[in-house]
Motif scaffolding. Sequence first.
Motif, PDB file in Angstrom:
ATOM      1  N   MET A  10       0.830  -1.207   0.000  1.00 19.11           N
ATOM      2  CA  MET A  10       0.000   0.000   0.000  1.00 19.11           C
ATOM      3  C   MET A  10       0.866   1.260   0.000  1.00 19.11           C
ATOM      4  O   MET A  10       2.069   1.236   0.244  1.00 19.11           O
ATOM      5  CB  MET A  10      -0.928   0.007   1.215  1.00 19.11           C
ATOM      6  CG  MET A  10      -1.641  -1.313   1.472  1.00 19.11           C
ATOM      7  SD  MET A  10      -2.707  -1.842   0.122  1.00 19.11           S
ATOM      8  CE  MET A  10      -4.058  -0.711   0.291  1.00 19.11           C
ATOM      9  N   SER A  11       0.178   2.371  -0.260  1.00 15.31           N
ATOM     10  CA  SER A  11       0.864   3.668  -0.282  1.00 15.31           C
ATOM     11  C   SER A  11       1.186   4.170   1.120  1.00 15.31           C
ATOM     12  O   SER A  11       1.949   5.125   1.269  1.00 15.31           O
ATOM     13  CB  SER A  11      -0.006   4.700  -1.004  1.00 15.31           C
ATOM     14  OG  SER A  11      -1.244   4.860  -0.334  1.00 15.31           O
ATOM     15  N   ASP A  12       0.614   3.556   2.163  1.00 10.33           N
ATOM     16  CA  ASP A  12       0.880   3.987   3.544  1.00 10.33           C
ATOM     17  C   ASP A  12       1.962   3.126   4.195  1.00 10.33           C
ATOM     18  O   ASP A  12       1.955   2.947   5.415  1.00 10.33           O
ATOM     19  CB  ASP A  12      -0.398   3.957   4.382  1.00 10.33           C
ATOM     20  CG  ASP A  12      -0.970   2.557   4.499  1.00 10.33           C
ATOM     21  OD1 ASP A  12      -0.544   1.686   3.719  1.00 10.33           O
ATOM     22  OD2 ASP A  12      -1.843   2.337   5.359  1.00 10.33           O
ATOM     23  N   LYS A  13       2.880   2.565   3.371  1.00  7.77           N
ATOM     24  CA  LYS A  13       4.077   1.851   3.826  1.00  7.77           C
ATOM     25  C   LYS A  13       3.798   0.456   4.379  1.00  7.77           C
ATOM     26  O   LYS A  13       4.697  -0.185   4.904  1.00  7.77           O
ATOM     27  CB  LYS A  13       4.821   2.658   4.904  1.00  7.77           C
ATOM     28  CG  LYS A  13       4.993   4.129   4.584  1.00  7.77           C
ATOM     29  CD  LYS A  13       5.468   4.891   5.791  1.00  7.77           C
ATOM     30  CE  LYS A  13       5.406   6.397   5.535  1.00  7.77           C
ATOM     31  NZ  LYS A  13       5.774   7.171   6.707  1.00  7.77           N
ATOM     32  N   LYS A  14       2.573  -0.050   4.256  1.00  4.40           N
ATOM     33  CA  LYS A  14       2.233  -1.342   4.836  1.00  4.40           C
ATOM     34  C   LYS A  14       2.058  -2.394   3.745  1.00  4.40           C
ATOM     35  O   LYS A  14       1.715  -2.081   2.604  1.00  4.40           O
ATOM     36  CB  LYS A  14       0.936  -1.252   5.648  1.00  4.40           C
ATOM     37  CG  LYS A  14       1.033  -0.383   6.882  1.00  4.40           C
ATOM     38  CD  LYS A  14      -0.301  -0.371   7.613  1.00  4.40           C
ATOM     39  CE  LYS A  14      -0.248   0.528   8.841  1.00  4.40           C
ATOM     40  NZ  LYS A  14      -1.545   0.576   9.539  1.00  4.40           N
ATOM     41  N   ILE A  15       2.291  -3.658   4.122  1.00  6.98           N
ATOM     42  CA  ILE A  15       1.882  -4.797   3.318  1.00  6.98           C
ATOM     43  C   ILE A  15       0.730  -5.447   4.070  1.00  6.98           C
ATOM     44  O   ILE A  15       0.902  -5.901   5.204  1.00  6.98           O
ATOM     45  CB  ILE A  15       3.024  -5.808   3.092  1.00  6.98           C
ATOM     46  CG1 ILE A  15       4.194  -5.138   2.362  1.00  6.98           C
ATOM     47  CG2 ILE A  15       2.533  -6.987   2.279  1.00  6.98           C
ATOM     48  CD1 ILE A  15       5.415  -5.004   3.193  1.00  6.98           C
ATOM     49  N   VAL A  16      -0.446  -5.446   3.459  1.00  4.66           N
ATOM     50  CA  VAL A  16      -1.656  -5.937   4.119  1.00  4.66           C
ATOM     51  C   VAL A  16      -1.981  -7.318   3.571  1.00  4.66           C
ATOM     52  O   VAL A  16      -1.938  -7.545   2.357  1.00  4.66           O
ATOM     53  CB  VAL A  16      -2.836  -4.969   3.900  1.00  4.66           C
ATOM     54  CG1 VAL A  16      -4.061  -5.448   4.661  1.00  4.66           C
ATOM     55  CG2 VAL A  16      -2.457  -3.564   4.339  1.00  4.66           C
ATOM     56  N   GLN A  17      -2.310  -8.237   4.471  1.00  6.38           N
ATOM     57  CA  GLN A  17      -2.632  -9.616   4.097  1.00  6.38           C
ATOM     58  C   GLN A  17      -4.093  -9.898   4.413  1.00  6.38           C
ATOM     59  O   GLN A  17      -4.540  -9.731   5.548  1.00  6.38           O
ATOM     60  CB  GLN A  17      -1.716 -10.577   4.861  1.00  6.38           C
ATOM     61  CG  GLN A  17      -1.976 -12.053   4.589  1.00  6.38           C
ATOM     62  CD  GLN A  17      -1.015 -12.938   5.331  1.00  6.38           C
ATOM     63  OE1 GLN A  17       0.188 -12.710   5.340  1.00  6.38           O
ATOM     64  NE2 GLN A  17      -1.528 -13.966   5.987  1.00  6.38           N
ATOM     65  N   TRP A  18      -4.849 -10.305   3.382  1.00  3.69           N
ATOM     66  CA  TRP A  18      -6.258 -10.637   3.538  1.00  3.69           C
ATOM     67  C   TRP A  18      -6.476 -12.143   3.377  1.00  3.69           C
ATOM     68  O   TRP A  18      -5.752 -12.804   2.628  1.00  3.69           O
ATOM     69  CB  TRP A  18      -7.099  -9.951   2.461  1.00  3.69           C
ATOM     70  CG  TRP A  18      -7.521  -8.553   2.737  1.00  3.69           C
ATOM     71  CD1 TRP A  18      -8.577  -8.123   3.494  1.00  3.69           C
ATOM     72  CD2 TRP A  18      -6.926  -7.364   2.215  1.00  3.69           C
ATOM     73  NE1 TRP A  18      -8.661  -6.762   3.480  1.00  3.69           N
ATOM     74  CE2 TRP A  18      -7.667  -6.263   2.702  1.00  3.69           C
ATOM     75  CE3 TRP A  18      -5.844  -7.120   1.385  1.00  3.69           C
ATOM     76  CZ2 TRP A  18      -7.354  -4.950   2.386  1.00  3.69           C
ATOM     77  CZ3 TRP A  18      -5.528  -5.816   1.072  1.00  3.69           C
ATOM     78  CH2 TRP A  18      -6.275  -4.739   1.571  1.00  3.69           C
ATOM     79  N   ASP A  19      -7.506 -12.635   4.059  1.00  8.14           N
ATOM     80  CA  ASP A  19      -8.071 -13.942   3.750  1.00  8.14           C
ATOM     81  C   ASP A  19      -9.297 -13.680   2.898  1.00  8.14           C
ATOM     82  O   ASP A  19     -10.307 -13.163   3.378  1.00  8.14           O
ATOM     83  CB  ASP A  19      -8.439 -14.689   5.037  1.00  8.14           C
ATOM     84  CG  ASP A  19      -8.962 -16.083   4.763  1.00  8.14           C
ATOM     85  OD1 ASP A  19      -9.166 -16.418   3.582  1.00  8.14           O
ATOM     86  OD2 ASP A  19      -9.180 -16.846   5.722  1.00  8.14           O
ATOM     87  N   MET A  20      -9.223 -14.021   1.609  1.00 10.90           N
ATOM     88  CA  MET A  20     -10.300 -13.654   0.700  1.00 10.90           C
ATOM     89  C   MET A  20     -11.570 -14.457   0.944  1.00 10.90           C
ATOM     90  O   MET A  20     -12.646 -14.046   0.492  1.00 10.90           O
ATOM     91  CB  MET A  20      -9.833 -13.831  -0.749  1.00 10.90           C
ATOM     92  CG  MET A  20      -8.743 -12.848  -1.145  1.00 10.90           C
ATOM     93  SD  MET A  20      -8.453 -12.771  -2.905  1.00 10.90           S
ATOM     94  CE  MET A  20      -7.801 -14.396  -3.195  1.00 10.90           C
ATOM     95  N   ASN A  21     -11.484 -15.563   1.647  1.00 10.77           N
ATOM     96  CA  ASN A  21     -12.698 -16.323   1.964  1.00 10.77           C
ATOM     97  C   ASN A  21     -13.563 -15.595   2.984  1.00 10.77           C
ATOM     98  O   ASN A  21     -14.795 -15.592   2.886  1.00 10.77           O
ATOM     99  CB  ASN A  21     -12.330 -17.702   2.489  1.00 10.77           C
ATOM    100  CG  ASN A  21     -11.684 -18.565   1.415  1.00 10.77           C
ATOM    101  OD1 ASN A  21     -11.839 -18.299   0.222  1.00 10.77           O
ATOM    102  ND2 ASN A  21     -10.946 -19.586   1.824  1.00 10.77           N
ATOM    103  N   THR A  22     -12.926 -14.989   3.966  1.00  9.81           N
ATOM    104  CA  THR A  22     -13.671 -14.275   5.013  1.00  9.81           C
ATOM    105  C   THR A  22     -13.689 -12.773   4.795  1.00  9.81           C
ATOM    106  O   THR A  22     -14.526 -12.077   5.378  1.00  9.81           O
ATOM    107  CB  THR A  22     -13.053 -14.580   6.384  1.00  9.81           C
ATOM    108  OG1 THR A  22     -11.695 -14.104   6.401  1.00  9.81           O
ATOM    109  CG2 THR A  22     -13.051 -16.072   6.657  1.00  9.81           C
TER     110      THR A  22
END
Length: 590
Positions: A406-418
């Motif tokens: 992301m542009s806010d310096k983070k790497i975000v991890q999602w579980d696409m099932n939930t």
Amino acid sequence: MDLLNQYSDNNDPDSPIQNPNSPDDSSPPRLLPARSAAPKVDDTMLALTVADPKTLSKPIDPTQHAVGFNPTYDQLWAPIQGPSHPYAKDGLAQGMRNHKLGFVEDANIEPFLFDEQHNTFLKFGYAADPSASNYIGDFDALQKNNAASVYNMPHREQKKRRIEALKKKEENDDQEDDNENENNNNAGEEGIEIENPASEAWLLKNKKSPWAGKKEGLQGELTEDQKKYAEEYAKKKGEEKSGFGGEKVEAVKDKSTFHGKEERDYQGRSWIAPPKDAKASNDHCYIPKRLVHTWSGHTKGVSAIRFFPKAGHLILSAGMDTKVKIWDVFNTGKCMRTYMGHSKAVRDICFTNDGTKFLSAGYDKNIKYWDTETGQVISTFSTGKIPYVVKLNPDEDKQNVLLAGMSDKKIVQWDMNTGQITQEYDQHLGAVNTITFVDNNRRFVTSSDDKSLRVWEYGIPVVIKYISEPHMHSMPSISLHPNANWLATQSLDNQILIYSTREKFQLNKKKRFAGHIVAGYACQVNFSPDGRFVMSGDGEGKCWFWDWKSCKVFRTLKCHEGVCIGCEWHPLEQSKVATCGWDGLIKYWD
């Protein structure tokens, strides 16, 4: 030898230098005595040791400066014995002092343990001896307190202190009640003085803090001018929140258009099904020479292209005209479907392993998960920040795990099932540009605008390797070598650097690919399927090919007008390459 013969005495039979013409030349020469450079060793102590074995147990005199024999370990570390030194008041020789008060022995004690015993001795009069398993000081207090330290208070002491604190609080409450009653009794007497502003009673009652705010009265109805101003202000704030740059972000309805003749053939196979006879023609890759086909359907520049996994019979493109298109490669060469759901330019795209679904990330701060065949949006993800890169975990059992830089310096991890955020990797100091899985997908490497590389363990938000050097530039594109041992990073100082993916992630200083101009552009770098060639676009519309072993430029193709931002090698057709540029064209080379 003649000079030596002149100085020799021919009449001396013992002389080692003989005249060869002398009649007595049959006698053997006498050699000079041997000289040794080794110092003489005093073997007196050795002789005494042999004569008296008790000598070995005697300690060494600490005042002597040289030892003429090999002492044993026990002799070296034996304590000082014998009578006290005759010229020292405390019995210690001056040579044994390391402090003005005598000899201080070093002890390895943790600071906490030292403070604990020091404070315990100051309060209770006893402490633990660090050099032995016993106590020193007041033994009566030791037995009374059961050898407790100041940091290890017994329960009865804690209970006693709690009871004392409660009693003190109750006494304070009673005192306040008495004072209030007394004030009420005296109120009648001082009523006249309280009403008088010149008296001290009035000043005490009306004393106010200088920081106390004014009491606001009840808000009446707004006037017409106030209502008009409030509406304009609310409208302005809404526009600022809706999008960056003061632009209003329009909500776009997700839709898709199919451009082919039919979605299924006469056998019922889907239009995205790969041809059954698709396989690699040979093992070696070759550099393309000529233009085969051009796809033109985007009204603005194309930011990224991706071949269909394994087969490569379709190619997906992300456009700056907010659309994602998929094109036929083997047969008609036409656009098969257009996916419309973003309100701003699309930044990145990523297929799943089987190609039936794909992700798209746009500057409208949304990440959309599409069904490739039907064009439906399965789910949408957003954190309110711009996603610069999207990546799925390559493992077959983790195809529901989405990582986005992301542009806010983070790497975000999602579980696409939930649809839930399961992890956040927040260590970078700038916007995250790339995510590359290495080491059998147990780790991944990220690059950022902070001009650094960081290596992460998947699922653990702690950096295990941080690479940042003064000479490093930002690396907006990273590609993994087919043998998974090397990473090619597009550096903005117009060169491609190679890092190993082993434990140390070191820079390979022997491999450097240069010649192209990429400063200011996130041009994609890529490998041929056999790993023999490295290729990259540049800011002048060219596509460059280097030899992996020699690092020499193999060929340069003029592909686009403007920036050649993306290039992909076909997974099966080893001599075919696709490129895309900011002129809105996608070109296929052979």
